[in-house]
Scaffold this active site. Structure first.
Site, mmCIF file in Angstrom:
data_model
loop_
_atom_site.group_PDB
_atom_site.id
_atom_site.type_symbol
_atom_site.label_atom_id
_atom_site.label_comp_id
_atom_site.label_asym_id
_atom_site.label_seq_id
_atom_site.Cartn_x
_atom_site.Cartn_y
_atom_site.Cartn_z
ATOM 1 N N TYR A 28 3.235 -1.137 -3.879
ATOM 2 C CA TYR A 28 2.497 -2.274 -4.416
ATOM 3 C C TYR A 28 1.674 -2.944 -3.337
ATOM 4 O O TYR A 28 1.828 -2.673 -2.150
ATOM 5 C CB TYR A 28 3.454 -3.277 -5.078
ATOM 6 C CG TYR A 28 4.249 -4.127 -4.109
ATOM 7 C CD1 TYR A 28 5.298 -3.594 -3.367
ATOM 8 C CD2 TYR A 28 3.942 -5.475 -3.933
ATOM 9 C CE1 TYR A 28 6.021 -4.380 -2.484
ATOM 10 C CE2 TYR A 28 4.668 -6.267 -3.044
ATOM 11 C CZ TYR A 28 5.701 -5.714 -2.324
ATOM 12 O OH TYR A 28 6.407 -6.490 -1.437
ATOM 13 N N LYS A 79 5.006 -0.218 1.832
ATOM 14 C CA LYS A 79 5.102 -1.352 0.897
ATOM 15 C C LYS A 79 5.634 -0.842 -0.447
ATOM 16 O O LYS A 79 4.918 -0.755 -1.442
ATOM 17 C CB LYS A 79 3.748 -2.061 0.758
ATOM 18 C CG LYS A 79 3.913 -3.513 0.311
ATOM 19 C CD LYS A 79 2.725 -4.354 0.680
ATOM 20 C CE LYS A 79 2.759 -5.739 0.059
ATOM 21 N NZ LYS A 79 3.938 -6.547 0.363
ATOM 22 N N GLU A 101 11.872 -9.116 10.679
ATOM 23 C CA GLU A 101 10.903 -9.857 9.871
ATOM 24 C C GLU A 101 11.653 -10.546 8.750
ATOM 25 O O GLU A 101 12.882 -10.490 8.701
ATOM 26 C CB GLU A 101 9.828 -8.910 9.306
ATOM 27 C CG GLU A 101 10.397 -7.858 8.373
ATOM 28 C CD GLU A 101 9.341 -7.017 7.669
ATOM 29 O OE1 GLU A 101 8.179 -7.427 7.547
ATOM 30 O OE2 GLU A 101 9.717 -5.919 7.206
HETATM 31 N N1 PDD Z 1 5.115 -9.647 0.887
HETATM 32 N N2 PDD Z 1 6.945 -8.255 5.400
HETATM 33 C C1 PDD Z 1 7.408 -8.046 4.164
HETATM 34 C C2 PDD Z 1 8.754 -7.428 3.998
HETATM 35 C C3 PDD Z 1 6.636 -8.412 3.048
HETATM 36 O O1 PDD Z 1 7.089 -8.176 1.807
HETATM 37 C C4 PDD Z 1 5.369 -9.030 3.248
HETATM 38 C C5 PDD Z 1 4.488 -9.436 2.106
HETATM 39 C C6 PDD Z 1 4.931 -9.245 4.564
HETATM 40 C C7 PDD Z 1 3.596 -9.865 4.877
HETATM 41 O O2 PDD Z 1 2.523 -9.043 4.509
HETATM 42 P P1 PDD Z 1 1.091 -9.639 4.174
HETATM 43 O O3 PDD Z 1 0.736 -10.543 5.292
HETATM 44 O O4 PDD Z 1 0.224 -8.449 4.098
HETATM 45 O O5 PDD Z 1 1.199 -10.386 2.856
HETATM 46 C C8 PDD Z 1 5.739 -8.829 5.616
HETATM 47 C C9 PDD Z 1 4.340 -9.962 -0.298
HETATM 48 C C10 PDD Z 1 3.588 -11.216 -0.176
HETATM 49 C C11 PDD Z 1 5.231 -9.900 -1.499
HETATM 50 O O6 PDD Z 1 6.141 -9.067 -1.515
HETATM 51 O O7 PDD Z 1 5.017 -10.637 -2.464
#
Ligand code: PDD
Length: 283
Positions: free
Chosen positions: A32, A147, A179
């Site tokens: 996703y 992702k 993270e």
């Molecule tokens: N999540 N690390 C994880 C585990 C994440 O799920 C996300 C983002 C990030 C940050 O990624 P970005 O800066 O590209 O949004 C880091 C999204 C927002 C979600 O699962 O809804």
């Protein structure tokens, strides 16, 4: 009536039906993206498309439509009349429906593609005052760089934080802070900005990448290096980054007050530059 995208069509969301044989349903076999609309543009959509392609490639999902993501996202904003506000677009591709086997189905299996959009209200309270976050063992798999929609370790960990009034759960693996359940995390120690390096232990966040660029432009000393949990007492500032939280200060990490318990100066500086860039694009 919410309009969603499903396998090539824009249709009312509640008319979507997905096969129980879909591998997304059976195995969480899919990926996703979440992109953010700022009243007139998507923030760094190019990076979202690049990451979408990478996720598909890593999981060997044969879908060649990743370049359609920006136009689908724009259409969803228009069809749902979200144009003049802030919004989020969710985009998901699974390997599609096939008889349940642990090996991949035939490469001809049509992937299932779904996207929707909704109006988004930023959490200004957290952005301004900072958040408290929980610390927990990282129980995720070792391909956190993908992702993937397989997010159960993330959701059960976050749920515990949520039930305890905290806004994120930060993971620790082998004594190193990786993270958050849905964000990356940065620390300020001795005036240097630290964040976990890109690896299979973390998602390469798009906000993370842009924050690193901004910090570099500000002349901040950066070390892409994991911080040990036993060095928490040396952390003066921390913040999380993701598409919805942007740059959100962390004032308490696992029960440890950071600095003087207020958003720190480096965090504020980076956040201001981030905001200024958004304003500049808006014009
Ligand atoms: N999540 N690390 C994880 C585990 C994440 O799920 C996300 C983002 C990030 C940050 O990624 P970005 O800066 O590209 O949004 C880091 C999204 C927002 C979600 O699962 O809804």
């Amino acid at each position: 009536m919410e309009t969603a995208y499903f396998n090539g069509k824009f249709i009312p969301k509640d008319e979507i039906s997905i096969s129980p044989d879909d591998r997304g349903f059976l195995f969480a076999d899919g990926i996703y993206e979440v992109a953010r609309w700022y009243e007139s543009f998507f923030y760094d959509m190019t990076s979202h498309v690049t990451r979408l392609k990478r996720s598909l490639r890593e999981l060997r999902i044969n879908w060649d439509g990743a370049d359609l993501f920006p136009s689908i996202a724009n259409d969803l904003i228009r069809l749902n009349k979200l144009g003049s506000q802030q919004a989020m677009v969710y985009f998901q591709v699974t390997r599609g429906a096939a008889v349940r086997t642990h090996y991949f189905p035939s490469p001809e299996t049509t992937p299932t593609v779904y996207a929707n959009a909704w109006g988004f209200v930023p959490d200004n309270q957290s952005l301004e005052s900072g958040i408290k976050v929980m610390l927990k063992e990282d129980i995720r798999w070792s391909r956190c760089d993908i992702k993937s929609i397989a997010l159960l370790p993330n959701t059960i960990s976050f749920q515990e934080a949520f039930e305890n009034g905290m806004k994120e759960c930060i993971f620790v693996r082998n004594g190193l802070i990786t993270e958050g359940s849905h964000s990356n995390i940065f620390f300020v120690i001795d005036g240097t900005l630290f964040t976990h390096p890109e690896s299979n232990q973390v998602l390469s966040g798009i906000t993370r990448k842009n924050v690193l660029r901004i910090a570099q432009e500000l002349g901040i000393k950066i070390r892409e290096e994991a911080v040990q949990e036993n060095r928490i007492r040396f952390i003066r500032e921390a913040f999380i980054t993701n598409t919805s939280a942007e740059v959100t200060p962390v004032i308490d990490l696992g029960g440890n007050t950071l600095g003087d318990g207020l958003p720190g100066p480096m965090t504020r500086l980076i956040r201001e530059k981030f905001d200024a860039e958004i304003k500049a694009i808006k014009g």
